[in-house]
Design a protein around this motif. Structure first.
Motif, PDB file in Angstrom:
ATOM      1  N   VAL A  67       0.936  -0.748  -0.156  1.00 29.90           N
ATOM      2  CA  VAL A  67       0.253   0.144   0.122  1.00 29.90           C
ATOM      3  C   VAL A  67       0.831   1.463   0.124  1.00 29.90           C
ATOM      4  CG1 VAL A  67      -1.483   1.243   1.330  1.00 29.90           C
ATOM      5  CG2 VAL A  67      -2.066  -1.146   1.255  1.00 29.90           C
ATOM      6  N   GLY A  68       0.977   1.533  -0.441  1.00 24.06           N
ATOM      7  CA  GLY A  68       2.106   2.664  -1.138  1.00 24.06           C
ATOM      8  C   GLY A  68       3.057   2.399  -0.822  1.00 24.06           C
ATOM      9  N   ASP A  69       4.295   2.880   0.080  1.00 23.01           N
ATOM     10  CA  ASP A  69       6.018   2.655  -0.014  1.00 23.01           C
ATOM     11  C   ASP A  69       5.480   1.202   1.184  1.00 23.01           C
ATOM     12  OD1 ASP A  69       5.409   3.733   1.844  1.00 23.01           O
ATOM     13  OD2 ASP A  69       7.089   5.382   1.147  1.00 23.01           O
ATOM     14  N   VAL A  70       4.407   0.847   2.153  1.00 26.67           N
ATOM     15  CA  VAL A  70       4.620   0.411   2.896  1.00 26.67           C
ATOM     16  C   VAL A  70       3.836  -1.035   2.607  1.00 26.67           C
ATOM     17  CG1 VAL A  70       2.962  -0.323   5.263  1.00 26.67           C
ATOM     18  CG2 VAL A  70       3.277   2.201   4.730  1.00 26.67           C
ATOM     19  N   PHE A  71       5.136  -1.707   2.901  1.00 26.86           N
ATOM     20  CA  PHE A  71       4.837  -3.554   2.312  1.00 26.86           C
ATOM     21  C   PHE A  71       4.180  -4.886   3.880  1.00 26.86           C
ATOM     22  CE2 PHE A  71       7.677  -7.335   1.348  1.00 26.86           C
ATOM     23  CZ  PHE A  71       5.941  -8.312   0.461  1.00 26.86           C
ATOM     24  N   PHE A  72       2.801  -4.775   3.334  1.00 29.31           N
ATOM     25  CA  PHE A  72       2.697  -5.723   4.991  1.00 29.31           C
ATOM     26  C   PHE A  72       2.735  -6.982   4.478  1.00 29.31           C
ATOM     27  CE2 PHE A  72      -0.144  -2.765   5.070  1.00 29.31           C
ATOM     28  CZ  PHE A  72      -0.020  -2.301   6.930  1.00 29.31           C
ATOM     29  N   CYS A  73       3.936  -8.108   4.953  1.00 33.75           N
ATOM     30  CA  CYS A  73       4.558  -9.046   4.001  1.00 33.75           C
ATOM     31  C   CYS A  73       4.077  -9.976   5.410  1.00 33.75           C
ATOM     32  CB  CYS A  73       6.010  -8.318   4.514  1.00 33.75           C
ATOM     33  SG  CYS A  73       7.008  -8.302   6.382  1.00 33.75           S
ATOM     34  N   ALA A  74       3.049  -9.793   5.899  1.00 33.35           N
ATOM     35  CA  ALA A  74       2.274 -11.491   6.021  1.00 33.35           C
ATOM     36  C   ALA A  74       3.498 -12.066   7.551  1.00 33.35           C
ATOM     37  CB  ALA A  74       1.559 -11.978   5.827  1.00 33.35           C
ATOM     38  N   ASP A  75       3.262 -13.444   7.027  1.00 35.36           N
ATOM     39  CA  ASP A  75       4.273 -14.291   8.154  1.00 35.36           C
ATOM     40  C   ASP A  75       5.648 -14.516   7.115  1.00 35.36           C
ATOM     41  OD1 ASP A  75       3.085 -13.718   9.950  1.00 35.36           O
ATOM     42  OD2 ASP A  75       2.243 -15.848  10.519  1.00 35.36           O
ATOM     43  N   VAL A  76       5.857 -13.991   5.925  1.00 32.63           N
ATOM     44  CA  VAL A  76       7.065 -14.576   5.419  1.00 32.63           C
ATOM     45  C   VAL A  76       8.362 -14.289   6.176  1.00 32.63           C
ATOM     46  CG1 VAL A  76       7.691 -12.611   4.354  1.00 32.63           C
ATOM     47  CG2 VAL A  76       7.987 -14.840   3.216  1.00 32.63           C
ATOM     48  N   VAL A  77       8.209 -13.995   7.076  1.00 32.41           N
ATOM     49  CA  VAL A  77       9.393 -13.824   8.129  1.00 32.41           C
ATOM     50  C   VAL A  77       9.112 -13.148   9.878  1.00 32.41           C
ATOM     51  CG1 VAL A  77      11.250 -12.723   6.751  1.00 32.41           C
ATOM     52  CG2 VAL A  77       9.697 -11.206   8.118  1.00 32.41           C
ATOM     53  N   LEU A  78      10.168 -14.559  10.545  1.00 30.32           N
ATOM     54  CA  LEU A  78       9.431 -14.450  11.586  1.00 30.32           C
ATOM     55  C   LEU A  78      10.542 -13.688  12.504  1.00 30.32           C
ATOM     56  CD1 LEU A  78       7.517 -17.587  12.118  1.00 30.32           C
ATOM     57  CD2 LEU A  78       6.629 -16.240  12.097  1.00 30.32           C
ATOM     58  N   PRO A  79      10.267 -12.209  13.307  1.00 34.66           N
ATOM     59  CA  PRO A  79      11.241 -12.118  14.041  1.00 34.66           C
ATOM     60  C   PRO A  79      12.155 -13.218  15.074  1.00 34.66           C
ATOM     61  CG  PRO A  79       9.045 -11.947  15.411  1.00 34.66           C
ATOM     62  CD  PRO A  79       8.822 -12.782  14.183  1.00 34.66           C
ATOM     63  N   GLU A  80      13.307 -12.751  15.334  1.00 36.64           N
ATOM     64  CA  GLU A  80      14.093 -13.857  16.102  1.00 36.64           C
ATOM     65  C   GLU A  80      13.862 -14.396  17.047  1.00 36.64           C
ATOM     66  OE1 GLU A  80      18.001 -11.194  16.552  1.00 36.64           O
ATOM     67  OE2 GLU A  80      18.807 -13.234  17.122  1.00 36.64           O
TER      68      GLU A  80
END
Ligand SMILES: [Zn+2]
Length: 300
Positions: free
Chosen positions: A159-172
């Motif tokens: 959305v514009g320059d904001v990427f809602f990237c779901a759970d493609v990566v999980l935080p450390e």
């Protein structure tokens, strides 16, 4: 004090154990990206939109059909009549949430301890099935980005320059807790990690964890990719002699110290082990045979 964090032009995040995105159209109407686990997360997002932005929710964009991401849909729809957009395939699970524990449990009637909490959400209607590409959602231009692998049809949303990237990566922090993250398809997930890395954005909003700026998403892609490669190495090592998938799963749980103590945690990782075996079979790195009534996997 409010809960909304502005992350872009008419784009906000309600931070939580699952991040909920908020998008505004030109008429002061709002779209949620995911709704969290249940009615509590849904009410929190609705309250934020009503009290902090003085508007109403007219649509929900679902990233994927895991209970912690769409469990609030039913409450939002009941209170606002919002239209639900969801990815192909995953949309079936929104309408029939019992499919999730059924899929994890190998296709059978799931044991009762898999029929609650993070396993089984309230059903959600689906109004629009989303395919990758550009679309208009209640007057907001959104590009759906294919991020399959964590679920069969997971989509990210630009959305514009904001990427809602779901759970493609999980935080450390999540990787450290679960040791081996759930996967539907390793083949698709490896592609999705490259798509995430090469999707231009200013800010990325993952499903879990802090908002990512600069090259923070690329760093998390590296971390998640490195873990996938370490699991691959251990699967190959465990399959040096013919092994059942169960034996390989047991070996993985021990070697990674995965905290598996109940049916839900076990049955999230059983298909994950199969996802690795399917990929390695596709790559010609393991053989599969059925011998003396046993399904066996062997490193080539
Ligand atoms: Zn998920």
């Amino acid at each position: 004090m409010g809960v909304l964090i502005p992350v872009g032009d008419r784009v906000w995040v309600v931070p939580g154990s699952v991040n909920i995105g908020v998008l505004a159209n030109a008429d002061g109407q709002f779209i949620l990206v995911d709704t969290g686990l249940n009615d509590t997360s849904a009410k929190k997002a609705l309250k934020a939109v009503r009290e902090e932005l003085d508007g109403e929710v007219v649509a929900i964009l679902t990233t994927h059909a895991h209970a912690d991401h769409f469990g609030g849909n039913a409450t939002v729809v009941k209170r606002t009549g919002a239209a639900v957009y969801a990815p192909a395939f995953d949309e079936a699970v929104l309408r029939y949430p019992l499919l999730q524990p059924i899929l994890l449990y190998g296709g059978a009637d799931p044991i009762d301890t898999m029929r609650g909490g993070f396993m089984l959400a309230d059903a959600s209607p689906v109004d629009v099935v989303v395919a990758p590409g550009a679309m208009d959602v209640a007057g907001v231009a959104v590009a759906a980005v294919p991020l399959l692998g964590h679920s069969p049809g997971q989509l990210g949303y630009m959305v514009g320059d904001v990427f809602f990237c779901a759970d493609v990566v999980l935080p450390e922090r999540v990787l450290e807790k679960y040791r081996i993250p759930y996967l539907f398809s390793l083949t698709d997930h490896l592609k999705a990690l490259q798509v995430a890395r090469s999707t231009p954005h200013r800010v990325a909003v993952p499903g879990h964890g802090a908002v990512l700026e600069g090259n923070a998403l690329a760093s998390l892609v590296d971390l998640n990719l490195d873990l996938a490669h370490r699991v691959v190495d251990e699967v190959l090592d465990l399959a040096t002699t013919p092994q059942s998938a169960t034996a390989i799963l047991e070996g993985l749980l021990q070697r990674f110290g995965a905290p598996v103590t109940d049916a839900p945690s076990f049955y999230l990782l059983q298909p994950t082990a199969f996802a690795f075996l399917s990929h390695l079979h596709r790559e010609g790195l393991v053989n599969h045979e059925v011998s003396d009534g046993r399904s066996l996997w062997t490193r080539v």
